[in-house]
Design a protein around this motif. Structure first.
Motif, mmCIF file in Angstrom:
data_model
loop_
_atom_site.group_PDB
_atom_site.id
_atom_site.type_symbol
_atom_site.label_atom_id
_atom_site.label_comp_id
_atom_site.label_asym_id
_atom_site.label_seq_id
_atom_site.Cartn_x
_atom_site.Cartn_y
_atom_site.Cartn_z
ATOM 1 N N THR A 141 12.453 0.865 -30.735
ATOM 2 C CA THR A 141 12.035 2.284 -30.747
ATOM 3 C C THR A 141 10.585 2.210 -30.724
ATOM 4 O O THR A 141 10.207 3.299 -30.045
ATOM 5 C CB THR A 141 12.635 2.864 -32.320
ATOM 6 O OG1 THR A 141 13.937 2.516 -32.037
ATOM 7 C CG2 THR A 141 12.370 4.403 -32.215
ATOM 8 N N SER A 160 18.045 -1.265 -22.741
ATOM 9 C CA SER A 160 17.208 -0.642 -22.055
ATOM 10 C C SER A 160 15.734 -1.553 -22.194
ATOM 11 O O SER A 160 15.852 -2.310 -23.020
ATOM 12 C CB SER A 160 16.706 0.787 -22.322
ATOM 13 O OG SER A 160 16.348 0.991 -23.523
ATOM 14 N N PRO A 197 11.700 -1.148 -22.363
ATOM 15 C CA PRO A 197 10.519 -0.232 -22.822
ATOM 16 C C PRO A 197 9.657 -0.075 -21.564
ATOM 17 O O PRO A 197 9.255 -1.193 -21.207
ATOM 18 C CB PRO A 197 9.996 -0.394 -23.983
ATOM 19 C CG PRO A 197 11.069 -1.164 -24.620
ATOM 20 C CD PRO A 197 11.990 -1.785 -23.581
ATOM 21 N N GLU A 198 8.957 0.893 -21.358
ATOM 22 C CA GLU A 198 8.165 0.892 -20.071
ATOM 23 C C GLU A 198 7.041 -0.152 -20.437
ATOM 24 O O GLU A 198 6.469 -0.542 -19.353
ATOM 25 C CB GLU A 198 7.446 2.416 -20.128
ATOM 26 C CG GLU A 198 6.266 2.562 -18.918
ATOM 27 C CD GLU A 198 5.671 3.929 -19.119
ATOM 28 O OE1 GLU A 198 4.686 4.087 -18.352
ATOM 29 O OE2 GLU A 198 6.254 4.862 -19.575
ATOM 30 N N GLU A 229 9.551 1.680 -27.351
ATOM 31 C CA GLU A 229 9.670 2.705 -26.459
ATOM 32 C C GLU A 229 8.926 4.081 -26.570
ATOM 33 O O GLU A 229 8.570 4.669 -25.833
ATOM 34 C CB GLU A 229 11.333 3.244 -26.613
ATOM 35 C CG GLU A 229 12.216 2.244 -26.153
ATOM 36 C CD GLU A 229 13.455 2.654 -26.671
ATOM 37 O OE1 GLU A 229 14.537 2.182 -26.073
ATOM 38 O OE2 GLU A 229 13.588 3.393 -27.671
ATOM 39 N N SER A 230 8.157 3.984 -27.780
ATOM 40 C CA SER A 230 7.120 5.174 -28.015
ATOM 41 C C SER A 230 5.796 4.600 -27.916
ATOM 42 O O SER A 230 4.899 5.409 -28.096
ATOM 43 C CB SER A 230 7.545 5.436 -29.529
ATOM 44 O OG SER A 230 8.773 5.651 -30.003
#
Length: 406
Positions: free
Chosen positions: A302, A328, A330-331, A305-306
């Motif tokens: 998390t 997923s 994360p970017e 992802e943030s």
């Protein structure tokens, strides 16, 4: 051609200023001992710019120790003392002596004063010392009354303040702060707080704040618009205004309610570096658009992802015995994450699965550092795990894997 080798005392031939600088780098007890070396060194110790009295350096008894300090201060010839340190953690030096020595330091135009004593009384002249730029007072004892600031404070050039008390800093630290108009760095360590007033920091010049409360909980109110660095541990509930200059935060949430610390994180989204020493996580989290350095006690997808601009990640392996496969990527793992450091890796199946996920998806990763979770020399099991990880497919061709002992 012949050469004559002579015994030359190059050290003694140096200027007196160099001698005094060398002696200023060592505890005063040992600086004084150099007086027996030669005539050149007999009085050099009197010109030192740093005085360091520490009862951990052996003395015959308390009387010998206090006599030594008295004599050194009596013979001191330097016009100004840069640093004056007194650390009395083993001997119960009398209050009157501590007060007398601090008074002497102020008269010597001290710049940096560091006092640790179990019995403490401060002279009034300390609170109006115009040469003082750095002050540390450590009086963390429950057997003595908390020292109080009883006179008006005017420390016009004070930039660094470090206070350690057992309880109730409102009667000392918070009376010192308003008298320090140039204060930039503040550290406050409180062993125990119970039903105390709010800790209100209204300091426009402050850049660094470290607050540690060992037991208890208190409300902390921050009015620090120029703060760049914030460190605190469990036991604090923050009420904050915007801090646009804040760059780095190091926190320990402990048993703090999740709703509260999520709200705290929402107030610091502009930071570049975040270190969380302990605490639990939940979603959703705010976005940290500038965060480039992140340290966590365990891996948290998390947080990644943030943090779309994350470059450096450090985390410890979780005590959980399973890995929930991520659905997923994360970017940041695709575009910016270049270094990862993993602590306390024990080579469990879940550890390997997590590392496989990182290596298989971090497309710009340059370095993965793995620290083993147990000390000692490398075992055959560690070598086998290392060999296994080196065979794991990597999304980044430039990625290097390094293994370190604990």
């Amino acid at each position: 051609m012949s050469y004559t080798i002579r015994n030359v005392d190059r050290l003694s031939s140096l200027p007196v200023e160099v001698h005094s600088h060398i002696l200023s780098l060592m505890p005063t007890k040992y600086a004084v001992r150099t007086s027996i070396l030669s005539r050149t060194w007999r009085y050099t110790w009197m010109l030192v710019t740093n005085l360091d009295f520490d009862d951990s350096h052996p003395f015959h008894d308390l009387d010998c120790f206090t006599l030594f300090v008295d004599r050194v201060l009596e013979l001191q010839k330097s016009p100004q003392i840069k640093s004056f340190r007194m650390c009395f953690s083993e001997m119960w030096v009398k209050k009157s002596k501590v007060l007398k020595w601090i008074d002497a330091a102020v008269r010597l135009h001290v710049s940096e004063l560091d006092v640790k004593a179990m019995l403490l009384e401060l002279p009034l002249c300390l609170f109006t010392c115009r040469t003082l730029t750095k002050l540390r007072i450590d009086h963390d004892t429950q057997y003595e009354e908390v020292w109080e600031c009883q006179s008006p404070v005017n420390l016009p050039f004070m930039k660094t303040l470090d206070i350690v008390v057992f309880k109730n800093p409102v009667v000392n630290a918070f009376k010192l702060i308003p008298g320090c108009p140039m204060l930039e760095s503040l550290s406050l360590y409180v062993t125990y707080c119970n039903n105390e007033d709010d800790y209100i920091f209204n300091i426009a010049t402050l850049k660094r704040l470290k607050l540690k409360i060992l037991k208890g909980e208190v409300v902390v109110v921050l009015h620090v618009p120029n703060l760049e660095y914030l460190w605190f541990n469990r036991g604090s509930i923050f009420v904050m205004e915007d801090m646009p200059s804040l760059v780095e935060v190091s926190v320990g949430f402990g048993h703090t309610k999740v709703d509260w610390w999520v709200e705290f994180l929402k107030r610091i989204t502009g930071i570049k570096s975040l270190s969380i020493r302990y605490g639990s996580y939940t979603s959703p989290l705010p976005i940290f658009p500038k965060l480039s350095h992140l340290e966590l006690p365990s891996f948290c997808l998390t947080f990644l992802e943030s943090s779309p601009e994350l470059e450096h990640l450090c985390f410890g392996m979780s005590t959980n015995s399973h890995w929930d496969e991520a659905k997923s990527v994360p970017e940041c793992m695709v575009t910016t994450l270049t270094t990862v450091k993993v602590l306390n890796c024990n080579g469990r199946k879940c550890d390997i699965q997590l590392l496989e996920y990182l290596l298989g998806n971090a497309e710009v990763l340059k370095r993965l550092t793995i620290t083993w979770g147990y000390a000692g020399s490398e075992t055959e099991e560690q070598m086998q795990l290392a060999a296994q990880l080196l065979k794991v497919p990597r999304a980044s061709r430039r990625c290097e894997i390094h293994f370190l002992r604990k």
